[in-house]
Design a protein around this motif. Structure first.
Motif, PDB file in Angstrom:
ATOM      1  N   THR A   1       1.398   5.603  -0.750  1.00 49.29           N
ATOM      2  CA  THR A   1       0.991   6.569  -0.782  1.00 49.29           C
ATOM      3  C   THR A   1       1.484   7.358  -1.846  1.00 49.29           C
ATOM      4  O   THR A   1       2.397   7.400  -2.339  1.00 49.29           O
ATOM      5  CB  THR A   1       1.245   7.433   0.482  1.00 49.29           C
TER       6      THR A   1
ATOM      7  N   VAL B   1       0.929  -1.161  -0.037  1.00 49.01           N
ATOM      8  CA  VAL B   1       0.169  -0.035  -0.012  1.00 49.01           C
ATOM      9  C   VAL B   1       0.956   1.141   0.051  1.00 49.01           C
ATOM     10  O   VAL B   1       1.433   1.338   1.087  1.00 49.01           O
ATOM     11  CB  VAL B   1      -0.865  -0.058   1.236  1.00 49.01           C
TER      12      VAL B   1
ATOM     13  N   TRP C   1     -15.978   5.243   0.134  1.00 43.21           N
ATOM     14  CA  TRP C   1     -14.597   5.214  -0.388  1.00 43.21           C
ATOM     15  C   TRP C   1     -14.640   5.822  -1.851  1.00 43.21           C
ATOM     16  O   TRP C   1     -15.511   5.685  -2.708  1.00 43.21           O
ATOM     17  CB  TRP C   1     -13.962   4.006  -0.321  1.00 43.21           C
TER      18      TRP C   1
ATOM     19  N   THR D   1      -4.221   9.595  -0.980  1.00 49.02           N
ATOM     20  CA  THR D   1      -4.244   8.524  -2.141  1.00 49.02           C
ATOM     21  C   THR D   1      -3.456   7.306  -1.890  1.00 49.02           C
ATOM     22  O   THR D   1      -2.148   7.699  -1.837  1.00 49.02           O
ATOM     23  CB  THR D   1      -4.288   9.369  -3.443  1.00 49.02           C
ATOM     24  N   LYS D   2      -3.854   6.376  -2.172  1.00 49.08           N
ATOM     25  CA  LYS D   2      -3.027   4.949  -1.932  1.00 49.08           C
ATOM     26  C   LYS D   2      -3.378   4.228  -3.212  1.00 49.08           C
ATOM     27  O   LYS D   2      -4.139   4.200  -4.004  1.00 49.08           O
ATOM     28  CB  LYS D   2      -3.432   4.136  -0.920  1.00 49.08           C
TER      29      LYS D   2
ATOM     30  N   ASP E   1      -7.871   7.216   1.178  1.00 46.43           N
ATOM     31  CA  ASP E   1      -8.317   6.782   2.752  1.00 46.43           C
ATOM     32  C   ASP E   1      -8.885   7.573   3.532  1.00 46.43           C
ATOM     33  O   ASP E   1      -9.402   8.655   2.657  1.00 46.43           O
ATOM     34  CB  ASP E   1      -7.080   6.255   3.138  1.00 46.43           C
TER      35      ASP E   1
ATOM     36  N   TYR F   1      -6.924  12.020  -5.299  1.00 44.29           N
ATOM     37  CA  TYR F   1      -7.163  10.838  -6.012  1.00 44.29           C
ATOM     38  C   TYR F   1      -7.578  10.935  -7.447  1.00 44.29           C
ATOM     39  O   TYR F   1      -7.180  10.112  -8.180  1.00 44.29           O
ATOM     40  CB  TYR F   1      -8.627  10.408  -5.290  1.00 44.29           C
TER      41      TYR F   1
ATOM     42  N   TYR G   1      -7.125   4.464  -4.183  1.00 50.89           N
ATOM     43  CA  TYR G   1      -8.033   4.706  -3.374  1.00 50.89           C
ATOM     44  C   TYR G   1      -7.905   5.927  -2.437  1.00 50.89           C
ATOM     45  O   TYR G   1      -6.865   6.056  -2.501  1.00 50.89           O
ATOM     46  CB  TYR G   1      -8.844   3.772  -2.633  1.00 50.89           C
TER      47      TYR G   1
END
Length: 168
Positions: free
Chosen positions: A18, A16, A82, A123-124, A118, A23, A116
């Motif tokens: 960053t 995961v 989400w 944004t991840k 969080d 996004y 996505y």
């Protein structure tokens, strides 16, 4: 003919990462860097050499997109708030090197990935580490494909502005 079923336990590591962009911008950047696979053109090609050449053009950073789904739209009206877009990304010319050894390696190509936002609005990018999945085949050729995909994934994370996890 073998009629025995098999089960293979294998480790997985979800990475995961960053990403520095909001996004919507991160998704747009990802889709620019990982362009949609031109399946119509691939299906028209008459040789593997031509397929390899087109893959270099179509996926200049090593990956192409085979699928995109806006999960927010699918879950409209649900309590899930989400922002998330799911992708299948990969490079079938690389995946073929594993597939030729064991067709079930196709289970891991293309790779599911998710961008996505969080709860804090960061944004991840989430994706499973390819080498761990492909190491489970106990085949040196397939394992090498996994390491190559790890390298390509690390390059992609860098292009997207993320920090490459040390595990990759």
């Amino acid at each position: 003919m073998t009629t025995d079923n098999a089960f293979i336990d294998h480790p997985a590591r979800r990475l995961v990462v960053t990403l520095p962009r909001p996004y919507d911008e991160a998704c747009e950047h990802f889709e620019t860097v990982v362009p949609e696979a031109d399946l119509a053109r691939f299906f028209q090609l008459g040789s593997w050499k031509a397929t390899l050449e087109l893959a270099e053009i179509n996926g200049p950073h090593g990956f192409m997109r085979y699928y995109r789904s806006d999960l927010c739209a699918l879950m409209a009206g649900s309590p899930s708030l989400w922002k998330a877009t799911q992708y299948l990304m990969g490079n079938h010319t690389v995946a073929e090197l594993a597939f030729r050894e064991d067709a079930s390696a196709g289970l891991h190509a293309p790779m599911p990935s998710l961008i996505y936002a969080d709860p804090d609005g960061d944004t991840k990018l989430a994706v499973d580490q390819p080498s761990l999945l492909l190491d489970s085949y106990d085949n040196a050729g397939i394992a090498e494909v996994g390491r190559e995909l790890d390298d390509r994934l690390a390059q992609l994370i860098t292009i997207l502005g993320g920090d490459v996890p040390p595990q990759l």
